[in-house]
Design an enzyme around this catalytic site. Structure first.
Site, PDB file in Angstrom:
ATOM      1  N   HIS A  54     -11.436 -35.351   0.564  1.00 26.81           N
ATOM      2  CA  HIS A  54     -12.795 -34.890   0.296  1.00 26.81           C
ATOM      3  C   HIS A  54     -13.113 -35.063  -1.179  1.00 26.81           C
ATOM      4  CE1 HIS A  54     -16.461 -32.532   0.632  1.00 26.81           C
ATOM      5  NE2 HIS A  54     -16.101 -31.950  -0.495  1.00 26.81           N
ATOM      6  N   ASP A 107     -21.718 -21.350   6.865  1.00 25.84           N
ATOM      7  CA  ASP A 107     -21.865 -22.047   5.583  1.00 25.84           C
ATOM      8  C   ASP A 107     -23.276 -22.614   5.433  1.00 25.84           C
ATOM      9  OD1 ASP A 107     -20.978 -23.401   3.090  1.00 25.84           O
ATOM     10  OD2 ASP A 107     -21.369 -25.181   4.291  1.00 25.84           O
ATOM     11  N   ARG A 120     -27.995 -19.405  -0.959  1.00 26.02           N
ATOM     12  CA  ARG A 120     -27.499 -19.531  -2.338  1.00 26.02           C
ATOM     13  C   ARG A 120     -28.423 -20.430  -3.157  1.00 26.02           C
ATOM     14  NH1 ARG A 120     -22.048 -22.101  -1.409  1.00 26.02           N
ATOM     15  NH2 ARG A 120     -21.985 -22.261  -3.671  1.00 26.02           N
ATOM     16  N   SER A 169     -16.991 -22.685   0.761  1.00 26.85           N
ATOM     17  CA  SER A 169     -17.947 -23.544   1.453  1.00 26.85           C
ATOM     18  C   SER A 169     -17.325 -24.906   1.770  1.00 26.85           C
ATOM     19  CB  SER A 169     -19.199 -23.705   0.569  1.00 26.85           C
ATOM     20  OG  SER A 169     -20.006 -24.771   0.997  1.00 26.85           O
ATOM     21  N   LYS A 173     -15.475 -26.291   5.754  1.00 27.25           N
ATOM     22  CA  LYS A 173     -15.858 -27.499   6.496  1.00 27.25           C
ATOM     23  C   LYS A 173     -14.650 -28.402   6.746  1.00 27.25           C
ATOM     24  CE  LYS A 173     -19.313 -27.665   3.624  1.00 27.25           C
ATOM     25  NZ  LYS A 173     -20.526 -27.820   2.813  1.00 27.25           N
TER      26      LYS A 173
HETATM   27  N1  URA Z   1     -20.692 -28.571  -1.774  1.00 31.50           N
HETATM   28  C1  URA Z   1     -20.544 -27.726  -0.736  1.00 31.50           C
HETATM   29  O1  URA Z   1     -20.283 -28.159   0.384  1.00 31.50           O
HETATM   30  N2  URA Z   1     -20.682 -26.409  -0.937  1.00 31.50           N
HETATM   31  C2  URA Z   1     -20.967 -25.873  -2.142  1.00 31.50           C
HETATM   32  O2  URA Z   1     -21.063 -24.676  -2.250  1.00 31.50           O
HETATM   33  C3  URA Z   1     -21.126 -26.762  -3.219  1.00 31.50           C
HETATM   34  C4  URA Z   1     -20.990 -28.092  -3.004  1.00 31.50           C
END
Ligand code: URA
Ligand code: CA
Length: 433
Positions: free
Chosen positions: A82, A161, A168, A183, A187
């Site tokens: 990632h 999320d 946010r 976050s 994922k």
């Molecule tokens: N990318 C994400 O997936 N989440 C965040 O909080 C910031 C960047």
């Protein structure tokens, strides 16, 4: 349990229990907790931070808020990579077939691009016929058969999320290490990988502009991953300038093809080898980094990596002949050079601004529903530390419109030429395990 008490507890700097965190995540995902209470808690977390244990519990609750992909039907150790996002980051297109070519199963879930950074699926769709609309069963079968497949992200992956990120974004609580780390990791964990290699970017084109911030985020994500039983490591890499030379969908596919033949830009090739050898070791396909790197280097020169890319494209409907004749990829009508206004050394190529320039040409989406132009983008001929003569081309603009004065102006403003020597930036700053 009352949301009021949870907010108060965090506001006063205490740690939340796993039950309290789960109560918040479940209640908010199910619309039982209102936005104003969730906002108050997020702001309290922003100021009071969370312990390692709270971060891991938050991540696990978010993972459990939606679908979790079960990759157990794929044999071997599945390793995912990632990147926290960058401009011209072509690494996934290269790494997926490259590490698959040494036997690492790559079951990749990817997204589309939004804003000035591109998405892997958009790039791959520049290959005629390629598609990611395959069922879960087909996805797993393809990985077992060919070691590599890419699928679009499931709609119900970590709904907590999605909701929290949206909140946010409008409550000034994006920039918080526990919230970003949970976050991203939720994922990745929900996507089912056994091992995770993180590429945390730092510099002008990155989310984390300073190295120290990037290290803090990397440490937070690595501890979450390891706490929930996924072997995780992070590389801190440079995003002060775009990675490689190409920015734009089809242009990056061509760059990936060059790199898979061992003829790619130096920085892009080096980062792929660095990340790739970590993936190979996590997948237990080499005993150490040196052995892993040698295997990958060998497959870049003996044609095996490119062959794996062709098999992958073909298995998802793509025209694999693009790998031998990349000129059949979508091409722009106009190719416009940007001559240097003075001689000197390139001191800055601000990655963000280059990304926005490519977006102005149509390479990226301004909103979720925008159409993108696969052919357009930018190819850099100079990188930081290179010398340039007045009048020499800094880059080529690939456009489908001949009026590109505003793009040229933006590009000139984002490239600095200095009269004194400038060193090329460090590519890999640190590794965190
Ligand atoms: N990318 C994400 O997936 N989440 C965040 O909080 C910031 C960047
Ligand atoms: Ca690139």
């Amino acid at each position: 349990m009352r949301m009021y008490d949870i907010i108060e507890k965090k506001r006063d700097g205490h740690s939340l229990t796993q039950e309290e965190i789960q109560f918040f995540i479940e209640g908010y995902t199910n619309n039982e907790i209102p936005d104003y209470q969730a906002s108050a808690l997020l702001m309290a977390i922003y100021f009071q931070d969370m312990t390692q244990e709270e971060r891991a519990n938050l991540t696990t609750s978010m993972v459990e808020s939606g679908d979790q992909i079960d990759l157990s039907a794929i044999s071997g150790i599945k390793v995912d990579k990632h990147s926290t996002g960058g401009v011209g980051d072509t690494t996934t297109l290269i790494l997926a077939p490259l590490v698959a070519s040494v036997g690492v199963p790559v079951a990749k879930m990817s997204g589309r691009g939004l804003g000035h950074t591109g998405g892997t699926i958009d790039k791959l769709e520049a290959v005629p016929g390629f598609h990611v609309e395959i069922t879960n069963d087909e996805f797993i079968e393809l990985v077992n058969q060919n070691k590599v497949a890419v699928v679009g992200q499931s709609g119900n992956l970590t709904p907590a999320d999605k909701k929290i990120y949206g909140l946010r974004d409008v409550t000034a609580t994006v920039n918080s290490i526990p919230l970003i780390a949970s976050s991203i990791m939720s994922k990745k964990i929900a996507s089912g990988a056994d091992g995770i290699v993180l590429d945390v970017k730092t510099g002008a084109g990155a989310f984390m502009k300073e190295i120290e911030e990037a290290k803090n985020l990397a440490n937070a994500m690595v501890s979450i991953g390891n706490q929930v039983g996924r072997n995780t490591m992070a590389v801190i890499s440079d995003m002060s300038q775009p990675l490689g030379n190409a920015i734009g969908n089809a242009l990056e596919v061509k760059e990936a093809i060059d790199t898979l033949q061992g003829r790619g830009p130096e920085d892009l090739t080096e980062l792929c080898l660095t990340l790739g050898s970590q993936m190979v070791v996590l997948a237990d396909k080499a005993d150490n980094i040196e052995e892993a790197r040698l295997k990958l280097e060998t497959n870049l020169t003996n044609g095996k990596a490119l062959e794996q890319f062709k098999i992958f494209l073909e298995s998802q409907g793509g025209d694999a002949s693009v790998a031998d004749s990349p000129e059949t990829l979508p091409q722009s009508t106009y190719k416009i050079e940007l001559p240097a206004k003075q001689s000197g050394t390139i001191a800055k190529i601000i990655a963000d601004d280059i990304g926005y320039s490519a977006m102005m040409l149509g390479a990226g989406r301004a909103t979720k529903d925008s159409q993108i132009d696969l052919a357009v983008g930018i190819v850099l001929h100079k990188k930081i530390g290179d010398s340039v003569q007045e009048g020499e081309s800094l880059l080529t603009i690939h456009a489908n419109q001949d009026a590109v004065e505003d793009v040229k102006e933006k590009l000139y403003a984002s490239i600095d030429i200095s009269n004194t020597d400038v060193e090329a930036p460090t590519l890999v700053y640190d590794m965190i395990t």
